[in-house]
Design a protein around this motif. Structure first.
Motif, PDB file in Angstrom:
ATOM      1  N   ALA A   1       0.822  -1.214   0.000  1.00 46.86           N
ATOM      2  CA  ALA A   1       0.000   0.000   0.000  1.00 46.86           C
ATOM      3  C   ALA A   1       0.851   1.258   0.000  1.00 46.86           C
ATOM      4  O   ALA A   1       0.500   2.264  -0.630  1.00 46.86           O
ATOM      5  CB  ALA A   1      -0.929  -0.006   1.211  1.00 46.86           C
TER       6      ALA A   1
ATOM      7  N   LEU B   1      -2.829  -1.741  -4.833  1.00 44.53           N
ATOM      8  CA  LEU B   1      -3.646  -1.427  -3.661  1.00 44.53           C
ATOM      9  C   LEU B   1      -4.703  -2.487  -3.374  1.00 44.53           C
ATOM     10  O   LEU B   1      -4.994  -2.782  -2.204  1.00 44.53           O
ATOM     11  CB  LEU B   1      -4.304  -0.057  -3.848  1.00 44.53           C
TER      12      LEU B   1
ATOM     13  N   TYR C   1      -4.950  -4.390   0.110  1.00 42.91           N
ATOM     14  CA  TYR C   1      -6.189  -4.374   0.900  1.00 42.91           C
ATOM     15  C   TYR C   1      -6.583  -5.793   1.313  1.00 42.91           C
ATOM     16  O   TYR C   1      -7.034  -6.024   2.444  1.00 42.91           O
ATOM     17  CB  TYR C   1      -7.300  -3.714   0.089  1.00 42.91           C
TER      18      TYR C   1
ATOM     19  N   VAL D   1      -4.214   1.998   3.718  1.00 45.70           N
ATOM     20  CA  VAL D   1      -4.557   1.483   2.390  1.00 45.70           C
ATOM     21  C   VAL D   1      -5.856   2.131   1.902  1.00 45.70           C
ATOM     22  O   VAL D   1      -6.000   2.446   0.714  1.00 45.70           O
ATOM     23  CB  VAL D   1      -4.639  -0.061   2.370  1.00 45.70           C
TER      24      VAL D   1
END
Length: 554
Positions: free
Chosen positions: A452, A458, A462, A485
């Motif tokens: 992140a 991303l 996550y 994040v």
């Protein structure tokens, strides 16, 4: 040396026990032969031969001392059947010998011969000169060491049934059943003991402990709360209640309970120590120091007192005092940890070479793998905090050659790799950990946060952080990662509660930086500066804080 005395070494050529001549019609000579061969065999380490001859001698002899010797030798050789036979002979020859009765009872329990064991134990209780309560306590202690818990509890149950009006018998059964992980039976026996003697406080404590072991912690606390209210001056009940509150993690109530007790027993060493630790747990450090100083003044548990006083001084930034306290920790439970913490403080104070020398000296003398690993980890942390990343990497590579299966060493190397911008190595090491241990929350969080913070992957970040959060929903570092994040994904409103909770739970300059960045992005400029300014006052040289200050400008 073994159980057979201090005889000198046998001649090298002698490989076994040679037969000795004996007359067929000479019982005394045959007995002497059995004893002599048994003794020689014992000196030579031929335990099975020694046991056979000694047990044969016991069966032929009218001397209970020979049977006792045979029993002990068989026990030493772990020949349980032979030991049982010898013990039975011992009691046949000396029926009033209570030590022999206890040995016989223990062997019968181990063999699962419960009825016979009950009879032997009944003799022990009946012949006791110390009183019924002490006798049942001794029986319980004897049975608690049995490797056959079912038979041990059954034997005690059978014995207790012969004494239906004895609260001491029920108490001993309750204590044994709890020790053998039979809390329901323990609770029933404790309740029967209380029916027989409502003032038997030991039974009330056991009743509460049995309830707690069955998962009814609230019920256990209720039992002890009521007992303490009725007997406020009774120290044992207060101690039990305080410990149960600790088990329930109600540290404030536990501390109040122990403070009341210490007011009645101001020099009680165990109470002072417990109060010191409880005060640390609730972050009442001044109170903790007071209790630990009082403990130190008693001259007892000085290692414990110095260690925790060192931890408090270290937390407060009193470096010299922390070092002095750690130097006062001698051999014992905290000795190794104190030396590690000394090295960490020295490294953070700029004396890196001396810290490394101490750790290497310790490692040179360390044989136990777990301890060597801790030394490697501490040394790598000293190097990492000194920004000696290449040296830290070399050290951890060396450590992993010794212990290639260590997840802790791999995790430490991943942290160094991140500092060196070796994200390929970081990802490889953390994935190796997760292949071995898919629920390793630290590895999940570290991989997710790095992705992140340092990449555009991303969605993948996550996913890792979500898995870590499911495993440890209240962990401040994971809350920070989740907030970060979400911030990086532009989901500011969702990020805010995570970053605020992380900041409330634990001060860390990186958490503060992340929260300030979010607040700035949301337009909360003054609050962002308040968070950032407070963090800079505590960590004025922290890179991430300084970068954020340069970015938002003021």
């Amino acid at each position: 040396m073994n159980d057979f005395g201090n005889g000198g070494p046998m001649p090298a050529a002698q490989q076994g026990v040679a037969p000795l001549p004996t007359g067929e019609d000479d019982p005394e000579g045959d007995l002497l032969y059995q004893l002599l061969v048994g003794e020689i065999a014992g000196h030579m380490g031929e335990l099975e031969v020694a046991v056979d001859h000694y047990v044969s001698a016991a069966m032929a002899s009218r001397d209970p001392a020979v049977a006792e010797r045979a029993t002990r030798i068989a026990l030493f050789a772990n020949q349980r059947e032979q030991a049982l036979a010898a013990a039975q002979r011992w009691i046949f020859l000396a029926p009033g010998n209570m030590e022999g009765r206890q040995v016989l009872a223990a062997l019968l329990v181990n063999a699962g011969q419960v009825e016979e064991a009950v009879e032997a134990l009944h003799h022990v209780v009946r012949a006791s000169v110390t009183g019924e309560s002490a006798a049942f306590g001794a029986v319980g202690n004897l049975l608690s060491r049995s490797p056959n818990p079912d038979a041990a509890v059954s034997a005690m149950q059978g014995l207790v049934e012969r004494y239906p009006e004895s609260a001491a018998a029920q108490l001993a059964l309750a204590r044994l059943a709890l020790h053998m992980e039979r809390p329901e039976q323990a609770g029933e026996a404790a309740r029967r003991a209380l029916d027989l003697d409502a003032d038997l406080h030991d039974a009330r404590v056991l009743y509460a402990q049995a309830a707690a072991r069955q998962g009814d912690l609230d019920g256990a606390l209720g039992i002890l709360r009521e007992a303490v209210a009725a007997n406020p001056e009774h120290g044992q009940l207060g101690l039990a209640y305080g410990r149960m509150l600790i088990q329930a993690r109600d540290y404030d109530a536990a501390r109040q309970t122990f403070e009341r007790l210490i007011s009645m027993r101001p020099d009680d060493v165990d109470l002072l120590y417990t109060l010191g630790l409880l005060s640390i747990e609730v972050e009442q450090y001044e109170d903790a120091e007071s209790y630990l100083e009082r403990l130190l003044a008693t001259g007892q548990r000085s290692n414990d007192a110095n260690f925790y006083l060192g931890r408090i001084a270290e937390t407060d930034g009193r470096t010299e005092e922390a070092l002095r306290r750690y130097r006062g920790v001698g051999d014992g439970e905290h000795f190794e940890e104190a030396r590690l913490r000394k090295a960490m403080i020295m490294g953070r104070s700029g004396d890196v070479d001396e810290a490394l020398r101490l750790l290497r000296d310790l490692r040179r003398d360390a044989d136990e793998p777990e301890w060597r690993m801790r030394l490697y980890l501490t040394e790598s942390q000293v190097l990492r905090e000194a920004s000696e990343y290449e040296r830290a990497m070399d050290l951890l590579n060396q450590a992993l050659l010794e212990q290639p299966d260590s997840n802790d060493l791999l995790y430490a190397r991943a942290l160094i790799a991140e500092r060196m911008d070796r994200l390929d190595m970081l990802e490889s090491d953390l994935r190796t950990i997760l292949n071995r241990d898919p629920d390793n929350s630290a590895a999940l969080n570290a991989l997710g946060y790095t992705l992140a913070d340092r990449t555009d992957r991303l969605d993948e970040a996550y996913e890792y952080i979500t898995r870590a959060h499911e495993l440890r929903p209240d962990d401040a570092a994971i809350l920070d990662s989740m907030g970060w994040v979400l911030y990086r994904m532009g989901r500011y409103d969702e990020a805010e509660p995570f970053l605020r909770r992380a900041y409330e739970k634990m001060y860390d300059p990186e958490i503060a930086s992340n929260l300030a960045a979010l607040l700035w992005a949301q337009g909360h400029r003054e609050e962002a500066w308040d968070v950032l300014g407070d963090a800079l006052s505590k960590d004025p040289d922290h890179d991430r804080l300084l970068r954020l200050k340069d970015r938002i400008g003021r």
